[in-house]
Motif scaffolding. Structure first.
Motif, short mmCIF file in Angstrom:
data_model
loop_
_atom_site.label_atom_id
_atom_site.label_comp_id
_atom_site.label_asym_id
_atom_site.label_seq_id
_atom_site.Cartn_x
_atom_site.Cartn_y
_atom_site.Cartn_z
N ARG A 1 0.85 -1.19 0.00
CA ARG A 1 0.00 0.00 0.00
C ARG A 1 0.89 1.24 0.00
O ARG A 1 1.96 1.25 0.58
CB ARG A 1 -0.90 0.02 1.24
CG ARG A 1 -1.97 -1.02 1.24
CD ARG A 1 -2.90 -0.97 2.45
NE ARG A 1 -2.21 -0.63 3.68
CZ ARG A 1 -2.58 0.36 4.50
NH1 ARG A 1 -3.62 1.11 4.22
NH2 ARG A 1 -1.91 0.60 5.60
N SER B 1 -6.67 -0.92 -3.80
CA SER B 1 -6.46 -2.15 -3.04
C SER B 1 -7.69 -3.02 -3.12
O SER B 1 -8.81 -2.53 -2.99
CB SER B 1 -6.17 -1.80 -1.57
OG SER B 1 -6.22 -2.95 -0.77
N PRO B 2 -7.51 -4.33 -3.31
CA PRO B 2 -8.68 -5.23 -3.32
C PRO B 2 -9.35 -5.29 -1.95
O PRO B 2 -10.55 -5.54 -1.86
CB PRO B 2 -8.11 -6.59 -3.69
CG PRO B 2 -6.66 -6.43 -3.93
CD PRO B 2 -6.28 -5.02 -3.61
N GLU B 3 -8.59 -5.02 -0.88
CA GLU B 3 -9.14 -5.08 0.48
C GLU B 3 -9.84 -3.79 0.88
O GLU B 3 -10.73 -3.79 1.70
CB GLU B 3 -8.04 -5.39 1.50
CG GLU B 3 -7.40 -6.76 1.37
CD GLU B 3 -6.25 -6.76 0.37
OE1 GLU B 3 -5.56 -5.74 0.22
OE2 GLU B 3 -6.06 -7.80 -0.28
N ASP B 4 -9.36 -2.64 0.33
CA ASP B 4 -9.89 -1.34 0.72
C ASP B 4 -9.72 -0.40 -0.46
O ASP B 4 -8.61 0.05 -0.75
CB ASP B 4 -9.13 -0.82 1.95
CG ASP B 4 -9.59 0.56 2.40
OD1 ASP B 4 -10.53 1.12 1.79
OD2 ASP B 4 -8.99 1.08 3.34
N GLU B 5 -10.81 -0.09 -1.14
CA GLU B 5 -10.74 0.72 -2.35
C GLU B 5 -10.18 2.11 -2.11
O GLU B 5 -9.74 2.78 -3.04
CB GLU B 5 -12.13 0.81 -3.01
CG GLU B 5 -12.59 -0.49 -3.60
CD GLU B 5 -13.95 -0.36 -4.27
OE1 GLU B 5 -14.46 0.76 -4.40
OE2 GLU B 5 -14.48 -1.41 -4.67
N SER C 1 -7.51 2.70 -0.45
CA SER C 1 -6.06 2.56 -0.45
C SER C 1 -5.55 2.29 -1.86
O SER C 1 -6.21 1.62 -2.65
CB SER C 1 -5.62 1.39 0.44
OG SER C 1 -5.92 1.66 1.78
N VAL D 1 -2.54 0.57 -4.07
CA VAL D 1 -1.50 -0.45 -4.01
C VAL D 1 -0.54 -0.21 -5.17
O VAL D 1 -0.96 0.06 -6.29
CB VAL D 1 -2.11 -1.86 -4.10
CG1 VAL D 1 -1.04 -2.92 -4.26
CG2 VAL D 1 -2.96 -2.14 -2.87
N ARG E 1 -5.99 3.57 11.08
CA ARG E 1 -7.18 3.21 10.29
C ARG E 1 -8.40 3.58 11.09
O ARG E 1 -8.39 3.56 12.32
CB ARG E 1 -7.17 1.72 9.99
CG ARG E 1 -6.01 1.39 9.10
CD ARG E 1 -6.07 -0.02 8.66
NE ARG E 1 -4.85 -0.30 7.93
CZ ARG E 1 -4.63 -1.40 7.30
NH1 ARG E 1 -5.52 -2.35 7.31
NH2 ARG E 1 -3.52 -1.58 6.65
#
Length: 166
Positions: free
Chosen positions: A60, A93-97, A99, A101, A163
């Motif tokens: 990230r 980021s696939p986990e948190d748009e 963020s 990467v 976060r």
């Protein structure tokens, strides 16, 4: 200056000046080597090296900025320059748009392969050739302890982002 200069002993002041001199001289030479060998700035090299060391070649942006102790906006600009050269890609980021990467590309790995031999040679010649193995171990221990102290109260560019919900 007497035994103390603004609260520092003569030995502390000597150590500080030696540290800053070595740091400045080494950084200047390393930056020149990186520019000559790979047309990379020191920060771009750090960014690529951290990505190259990441298990999947991606991190990230905030983690990169925290690791290289560089402003997030400045690192975004450097990542943009690397992306324009095809050395990294950036995306959500696939986990948190929210963020971003950054991922090193094969061209980025090739750039690292190009600059690393000269980088290592410069470090060996300019820094480590004057030191014994025991000196290097002691230097690593001392600077590691100092880095830990500084990271305990880092500048904003080196502080991990909190976060939401933490």
């Amino acid at each position: 200056m007497g035994e103390r200069s603004r609260g520092l002993t003569a030995t502390e002041l000597e150590a500080y000046f030696a540290f800053t001199e070595v740091s400045s001289l080494l950084r200047h030479s390393v930056e020149k080597q990186l520019r000559d060998a790979g047309d990379l700035s020191y920060v771009q090299f750090q960014l690529l090296a951290r990505l190259g060391d990441a298990p999947d070649g991606r991190l990230r942006m905030t983690d990169l900025a925290d690791g290289v102790v560089y402003s997030r906006s400045g690192l975004t600009y450097q990542a943009q320059l690397l992306e324009q050269r095809g050395l990294v890609t950036r995306g959500p980021s696939p986990e948190d748009e929210r963020s971003t990467v950054v991922t090193v590309t094969e061209a980025g790995r090739d750039a690292l392969d190009t600059v690393f031999p000269g980088h290592v040679a410069a470090l060996r010649e300019l820094l480590f050739s004057a030191l014994t193995d025991a000196d290097v171990e002691e230097l690593a221990r001392i600077l590691g302890r100092a880095a830990g102290q500084l990271r305990a109260n880092p500048p904003r560019s080196a502080a991990p982002r909190r976060r939401k919900g933490q």
